[in-house]
Motif scaffolding. Structure first.
Motif, short mmCIF file in Angstrom:
data_model
loop_
_atom_site.label_atom_id
_atom_site.label_comp_id
_atom_site.label_asym_id
_atom_site.label_seq_id
_atom_site.Cartn_x
_atom_site.Cartn_y
_atom_site.Cartn_z
N LEU A 402 0.84 -1.21 0.00
CA LEU A 402 0.00 0.00 0.00
C LEU A 402 0.87 1.25 0.00
CD1 LEU A 402 -3.09 0.68 0.17
CD2 LEU A 402 -2.76 0.95 2.62
N ALA A 403 2.01 1.18 0.68
CA ALA A 403 2.90 2.34 0.80
C ALA A 403 3.57 2.72 -0.51
CB ALA A 403 3.97 2.06 1.86
N ARG A 404 3.43 1.86 -1.54
CA ARG A 404 3.98 2.23 -2.85
C ARG A 404 3.25 3.44 -3.42
NH1 ARG A 404 4.54 -3.21 -6.39
NH2 ARG A 404 5.49 -1.69 -7.78
N ASP A 405 2.00 3.62 -2.99
CA ASP A 405 1.20 4.78 -3.42
C ASP A 405 1.53 5.96 -2.51
OD1 ASP A 405 -0.72 6.64 -4.15
OD2 ASP A 405 -2.29 5.14 -4.40
N ARG A 406 1.89 7.06 -3.09
CA ARG A 406 2.34 8.22 -2.29
C ARG A 406 1.25 8.79 -1.39
NH1 ARG A 406 6.16 11.82 -6.40
NH2 ARG A 406 7.76 10.21 -6.75
N VAL A 407 -0.03 8.52 -1.70
CA VAL A 407 -1.09 9.05 -0.84
C VAL A 407 -1.10 8.34 0.51
CG1 VAL A 407 -2.50 9.68 -2.82
CG2 VAL A 407 -2.89 7.49 -1.70
N TRP A 408 -0.46 7.16 0.58
CA TRP A 408 -0.39 6.43 1.84
C TRP A 408 0.97 6.69 2.50
CZ3 TRP A 408 -4.50 4.63 4.18
CH2 TRP A 408 -5.64 4.34 3.42
N GLY A 409 1.06 7.84 3.10
CA GLY A 409 2.27 8.21 3.82
C GLY A 409 2.21 7.78 5.27
N ASN A 410 3.13 8.30 6.05
CA ASN A 410 3.25 7.96 7.46
C ASN A 410 1.94 8.20 8.22
OD1 ASN A 410 3.88 8.05 10.28
ND2 ASN A 410 6.03 8.35 9.77
N ALA A 411 1.39 9.39 8.12
CA ALA A 411 0.18 9.74 8.87
C ALA A 411 -1.02 8.92 8.44
CB ALA A 411 -0.11 11.23 8.70
N ALA A 412 -1.17 8.72 7.12
CA ALA A 412 -2.34 7.97 6.61
C ALA A 412 -2.30 6.52 7.06
CB ALA A 412 -2.39 8.07 5.09
N ILE A 413 -1.13 5.88 7.02
CA ILE A 413 -1.02 4.48 7.43
C ILE A 413 -1.26 4.34 8.93
CG2 ILE A 413 0.58 2.55 7.65
CD1 ILE A 413 1.69 3.24 4.94
N LYS A 414 -0.80 5.29 9.73
CA LYS A 414 -1.05 5.23 11.17
C LYS A 414 -2.55 5.31 11.47
CE LYS A 414 3.21 6.69 13.44
NZ LYS A 414 3.84 7.66 14.36
N LYS A 415 -3.27 6.11 10.69
CA LYS A 415 -4.72 6.16 10.87
C LYS A 415 -5.35 4.82 10.54
CE LYS A 415 -5.34 11.10 9.93
NZ LYS A 415 -5.97 12.11 9.03
N LEU A 416 -4.88 4.19 9.45
CA LEU A 416 -5.44 2.93 8.99
C LEU A 416 -5.21 1.81 9.99
CD1 LEU A 416 -6.70 1.21 6.66
CD2 LEU A 416 -4.36 0.89 5.83
N ILE A 417 -4.02 1.69 10.53
CA ILE A 417 -3.69 0.55 11.37
C ILE A 417 -4.34 0.63 12.75
CG2 ILE A 417 -1.50 0.16 10.19
CD1 ILE A 417 -0.07 1.45 12.54
N GLY A 418 -4.81 1.77 13.16
CA GLY A 418 -5.44 1.85 14.48
C GLY A 418 -5.70 3.25 14.98
N GLY A 419 -5.09 4.23 14.34
CA GLY A 419 -5.27 5.60 14.81
C GLY A 419 -6.71 6.07 14.77
#
Length: 458
Positions: A402-419
């Protein structure tokens, strides 16, 4: 025979037309090399550079004597190597070799280089994901252990999947509705507490802060809840008691289990009330308000579509949908299929859908399918309203892809995993005790057609 110095495998045989040949002399002249004996190569390559013909004799630059190898004299036939011819042939050989190298590179070399580069980039992304998962807990929606489960193996599997917290809905059979569902729920809570008490790797939590602190200690946080509104016995008092025992969310209905005050997405006809609602009735809305008041999360994934819409518009706090998938991508029995209309209402309510993208029914999902589903929900509901309940090939690999897509940066992935789940937990906690206390009883006409175990009021 004349042997070339330092080249024991090269022999030169020559014939001079002006001399009488001795009987043992051959009538032709050849040049032999090891490489020519192994493979047949083009004349341009197998010839010794600089050969030339004089008076019918093949003259090699390696020839050091003016004697005819068959006994006659060559009489001054030795001459220097023609530099132009040699240069021209060398250029041709170099061009051929260059073309061959280019073909090899295009056929196999470049893709191999790209694969190595992609492998290196994947490892870098996996390292990035592992660092994020060490900083914030990955919250998995809907952990449903069985009595036969080996909890040590289950915990080891969670660690391998980098799971930092789980939601544990206490399951009670729908058939226990109007019978001993409340007792079975109490026994389930007791069992969950005893299981986690004897393990060093799990800890029941009751708030967002406790969840994060448990993750920092390296333990798995367990947020306990109830798997169906029938566990409440249509009683607000039971709801409040379950909260005091540590339950922090309630699934309004379980699969195929319509209750007296809310409709399930699928129904078991023999448990249906004659006047059952197809959504959420007034008493059901009172239940939602009381959940908001005491700080209990409202989970709506198995409600009917009309019930989901009513809950999203009624609840004063963000709602949760666990173990779900967008109906556009999956309509299987192992997950709750959520219509696009419901997804589009999440931003107004602030709720979160926790996607189970491991399988659809019996069919295992691929990583690309899972990523497409995540991006679809992000497009419809927004990045602030997505969580995870399952992933193909493990969470780390899915997130790395998923991180290959630039829209999924640090903040976005942290929201997805549990934020996002931590956010709605905090919002529910903030709303706690800001609403009025509700003391209503469910109307008798909603339950009178069932043999409900309730002592009649005087």
């Amino acid at each position: 025979m004349n042997t070339v110095p330092n080249h024991p495998f090269i022999e030169v045989h020559a014939m001079h037309p002006h001399h009488q040949h001795q009987p043992h002399c051959k009538q032709q002249c050849f040049v032999f090399t090891e490489i020519a004996e192994i493979v047949e190569l083009p004349p341009e390559i197998t010839k010794i550079g600089g050969e030339k013909m004089q008076n019918g004799v093949v003259i090699s630059p390696y020839t050091t004597s003016s004697k005819d190898p068959c006994g006659g004299s060559l009489g001054g036939m030795e001459s220097p190597i023609d530099s132009e011819t040699k240069s021209s042939r060398s250029k041709r050989v170099l061009i051929v070799l260059a073309i061959m190298m280019i073909c090899i590179a295009m056929a196999g070399g470049i893709p191999l280089a790209l694969q190595l580069r992609q492998s290196s980039l994947l490892e870098a992304r996996l390292g990035f994901i592992r660092r994020l998962l060490s900083e914030a807990p990955l919250i998995e929606g809907s952990w449903t252990p069985t009595r036969e489960m080996n909890y040590s193996n289950s915990m080891q599997e969670m660690r391998q999947k980098y799971v930092g917290a789980v939601l544990w809905p206490i399951a009670v059979p729908c058939g226990a509705q109007y019978l001993d569902a409340v007792q079975l729920a109490l026994e389930g809570i007791d069992e969950a507490k005893r299981i986690t008490a004897v393990t060093d790797s799990m800890h029941i939590v009751e708030s967002a802060d406790e969840m994060e602190q448990t993750h920092i200690r390296g333990e798995v946080a367990v947020l306990m809840g109830l798997g169906g509104g029938h566990t409440l016995g249509t009683s607000l008092a039971v709801l409040r008691s379950m909260y005091l025992l540590g339950a922090r969310f309630v699934s309004i209905t379980s699969l195929e289990c319509t209750i007296a005050w809310a409709a399930s997405t699928k129904n078991m006809d023999y448990l249906m009330e004659t006047n059952a609602t197809n959504s959420i009735n007034d008493f059901g809305k009172t239940m939602l308000f009381e959940m908001n008041r005491i700080g209990m999360l409202v989970e709506i994934s198995h409600l009917s579509e009309a019930g989901m819409v009513a809950a999203l518009k009624t609840s004063k706090a963000p709602v949760l949908l666990i173990n779900s998938a967008p109906a556009t991508f999956c309509n299987g029995t192992n997950v709750a299929s959520i219509p696009d209309r419901v997804l589009s209402l999440l931003p107004d309510n602030g709720g979160v859908i926790m996607l189970n993208l491991e399988r659809c029914g019996e069919r295992l999902l691929g990583v690309r399918e899972a990523i497409n589903a995540i991006n679809f929900v992000r497009k419809v509901a927004g990045v602030d309203h997505i969580g995870l309940s399952g992933a193909p090939k493990g969470y780390a690999f899915l997130l790395a892809e998923l991180a290959r897509d630039r829209v999924w940066g640090n903040a976005a992935i942290k929201k997805l995993i549990g934020g996002n789940v931590v956010r709605i937990l905090r919002e529910v906690e903030t709303l706690k005790n800001r609403l009025p206390l509700y003391e209503e009883w469910i109307p008798n006409e909603l339950v009178e057609s069932n043999s409900y175990c309730r002592y009649p009021e005087s």
